[in-house]
Scaffold this active site. Structure first.
Site, mmCIF file in Angstrom:
data_model
loop_
_atom_site.group_PDB
_atom_site.id
_atom_site.type_symbol
_atom_site.label_atom_id
_atom_site.label_comp_id
_atom_site.label_asym_id
_atom_site.label_seq_id
_atom_site.Cartn_x
_atom_site.Cartn_y
_atom_site.Cartn_z
ATOM 1 C CE LYS A 50 46.435 53.145 31.519
ATOM 2 N NZ LYS A 50 46.441 53.248 29.916
ATOM 3 N N GLY B 234 37.893 45.935 30.987
ATOM 4 C CA GLY B 234 39.560 45.251 31.069
ATOM 5 C C GLY B 234 39.054 44.160 31.746
ATOM 6 C CB SER B 235 42.024 41.883 32.502
ATOM 7 O OG SER B 235 42.528 42.409 33.070
ATOM 8 C CB VAL C 162 44.029 45.034 35.204
ATOM 9 C CG1 VAL C 162 44.159 46.253 35.526
ATOM 10 C CG2 VAL C 162 44.825 44.762 34.807
ATOM 11 N N GLY C 163 41.078 44.486 37.116
ATOM 12 C CA GLY C 163 40.299 44.806 37.385
ATOM 13 C C GLY C 163 40.022 44.720 39.445
ATOM 14 C CD GLU D 86 30.047 45.860 33.111
ATOM 15 O OE1 GLU D 86 30.515 44.492 32.644
ATOM 16 O OE2 GLU D 86 29.128 46.246 33.857
ATOM 17 C CB CYS E 147 33.866 41.384 27.097
ATOM 18 S SG CYS E 147 32.900 43.312 26.669
ATOM 19 C CD GLU F 105 38.113 37.805 28.680
ATOM 20 O OE1 GLU F 105 38.709 37.936 30.025
ATOM 21 O OE2 GLU F 105 36.911 38.270 28.518
#
Ligand SMILES: NC(=O)c1ccc[n+]([C@@H]2O[C@H](COP(=O)([O-])OP(=O)(O)OC[C@H]3O[C@@H](n4cnc5c(N)ncnc54)[C@H](O)[C@@H]3O)[C@@H](O)[C@H]2O)c1
Ligand SMILES: O=CCCC(=O)C(=O)O
Length: 491
Positions: free
Chosen positions: A183, A236-237, A240-241, A258, A292, A393
């Site tokens: 995805k 991703g962020s 969400v992680g 990551e 990142c 971030e």
């Protein structure tokens, strides 16, 4: 924006399930637009739902047994072919990437080249050892380890490296015998579809890699919760992680995350300042700061602070901003309107909380910038460690300068963050470099080199909240994508 039954000359990109290109069950698509010109539609991509994920998982599960029974050398041959397909389409795919997320064409091309090299690296991995012989206490027995795939792996990726990140997850997943439900970020789903076209052209058996595009909350969530997805690799962020990790733990699936960074650069008073400036600009502002690994906080020794600042300002003033397809553009737009808004929010926050805006800080909206998501490269000074721009971030072209008097002070401040992805120091003193290597809390430690930039054959990942403590890329990938079997044989 969702569009039903779109009639357009723009290409509509489909999901890829069980070796076939198919519409989503919703019959809805999303527009993928060019951040350099929001009126340009790059393509339409499927806005899929849980039903589509279920079909993809079913296909991946069905393909898994034959795929894992194939020798890894044979699996590698598909990756070599996919690399050649990608190489044939390098310029076209790089151009699509620039149109879809704004990074400059040379950066996009470099990323496609990286994707090709990753595919070849993991193709070769099919010929490397996957176990060790270990002495048994029984002299009549043979004891060894071997590795087996996990099964079906969910691959969820962001928009900032739309070729490299999917490939550095999919290639190791499949070389070790897993099958994949992929995805991509919806913002870069056209680029993703083109990668999958290369895998398809390489003749990969049906169901080995499946792609379902759509919203994170729908498609990503369905992957995280699907009982037949044995492992999830996510970039991703942090927000969400963490939800993905909770869902994976709840059903006993393996996961790998990551996530973000707040990467420091330390410039000591014996540094080559020109080198440090160039690396700060490149590490902080290339790709519009959307890496990142991007430099975000710059700790500069008070003895060289003014000189460094002047050099930095004069270098940043030379930056040319524009459409990433123009030859003379050094920095493109933010990848989306949402990302632009985030960057502008942090710039406002910096000003409100009392940092001094030295350069930039504005959205560019006139003339050629009118329909794009452009922001100036921005430099703050007098940033204190508790300010939002020193802590969160930003994921944009914003640098915070912080004056320090000693290496120890710089290290304490650099480590005062929940993140720990990448960190650099500029110094000629080996003792200072060694202290930095020992004390800095980061997965990537760089001496006299910018904070961004990753070598595909080396482990990649962060400490603290930047990652789930595993590593991607190089040989390190085997740890996530396989399970060890310890075998003891006795006659
Ligand atoms: N450490 C790294 O290697 C690395 C690399 C690139 C980007 N990043 C991080 O990614 C972030 C920017 O990327 P982004 O905006 O695409 O991140 P994001 O977390 O919003 O999205 C990443 C992916 O997750 C999906 N997603 C969103 N919500 C979801 C949900 N509830 N369940 C499942 N999936 C969901 C998205 O659709 C996308 O495919 C930054 O924080 C950046 O630091 C980290
Ligand atoms: O955004 C995360 C990946 C970083 C990367 O690939 C790089 O710095 O080159």
């Amino acid at each position: 924006m969702a569009v039903s039954e779109v009639k357009t000359k723009k290409q509509t990109y489909l999901n890829y399930i069980d070796g076939k290109w198919v519409h989503s069950s919703t019959k809805k698509v999303d527009k993928s637009i060019n951040p350099a010109n929001k009126n340009e539609i790059v393509g339409y991509v499927q806005q899929s739902n849980e039903e589509d994920v279920n079909k993809a998982v079913e296909a991946a599960k069905k393909a898994q047994v034959n795929w894992r029974r194939l020798s890894s050398v044979k699996r590698g041959e598909y990756l070599y072919k996919a690399a050649s397909e990608l190489e044939k389409r390098m310029d076209e795919i790089a151009e699509t990437m620039t149109r879809e997320m704004g990074k400059t064409f040379p950066e996009s091309k470099g990323e496609v080249q990286r994707g090709i090299a990753i595919l070849r690296y993991y193709a070769g991995e099919g010929m490397r050892k996957i176990g060790d012989v270990i002495p048994s206490s029984d002299s009549e027995a043979l004891m060894f380890t071997t590795r087996v795939p996990l099964g079906v792996v969910g691959v969820i990726t962001p928009w900032n490296f739309p070729v490299a990140i999917p490939i550095w997850k999919i290639a190791p997943a499949i070389i070790y015998g897993n099958t994949v439900v992929f995805k991509p970020a919806q913002e870069t789903a056209v680029t993703a579809a083109k990668i999958v076209e290369c895998l398809d052209q390489a003749g990969l058996p049906a169901g080995v890699v499946n792609m379902v595009t759509g919203r994170g909350l729908v498609v990503g969530n369905a992957i995280a919760e699907h009982p037949d997805i044995n492992a999830i690799t996510f970039t991703g962020s942090n927000e969400v992680g963490k939800t993905i990790a909770q869902k994976a733990v709840a059903r006993g699936a393996k996961y790998q995350l990551e996530m973000g960074g707040k990467n420091p650069v330390i410039v000591l008073d014996d540094a080559d300042l020109d080198q440090a400036v160039e690396a700060t600009v490149s590490g902080g502002l290339r790709s519009t700061g959307q890496k990142c690994t991007a430099t975000s906080r710059v700790f500069v020794h008070s003895n060289v602070y003014d000189e460094f600042k002047e050099k930095l300002l004069s270098r940043v003033k030379q930056i040319t901003i524009g459409n990433g397809l123009n030859n003379d553009t050094w920095m493109g737009p933010c990848a989306s309107e949402k990302q632009l808004e985030t960057v502008l929010y942090y710039i406002r926050k910096g000003i409100e909380e009392g940092a001094t805006l030295l350069y930039g800080g504005n959205r560019l909206e006139d003339g050629e910038f009118k329909n794009g998501f452009y922001v100036q490269p921005t430099i703050f000074e007098n940033v204190s460690p508790n300010m939002t721009i020193a802590r969160e971030e930003i994921f944009g072209p914003v640098l915070a300068l912080i004056k320090v008097d000693t290496l120890e002070e710089a290290l304490n401040l650099a480590n005062d963050t929940p993140f720990g992805l990448s960190a650099s120091i500029f110094t000629k003193n080996i003792g200072n470099a060694l202290s930095f290597i020992n004390e800095i809390e980061a997965g990537l430690v760089r001496i006299n080199e910018e904070s961004a930039g990753v070598e595909l054959q080396a482990p990649f990942g962060g400490m603290k909240q930047s990652s789930s403590h595993s590593r991607e890329q190089g040989r390190a990938a085997i740890e996530f994508f396989t399970s060890i079997k310890t075998v003891l044989i006795k006659s």
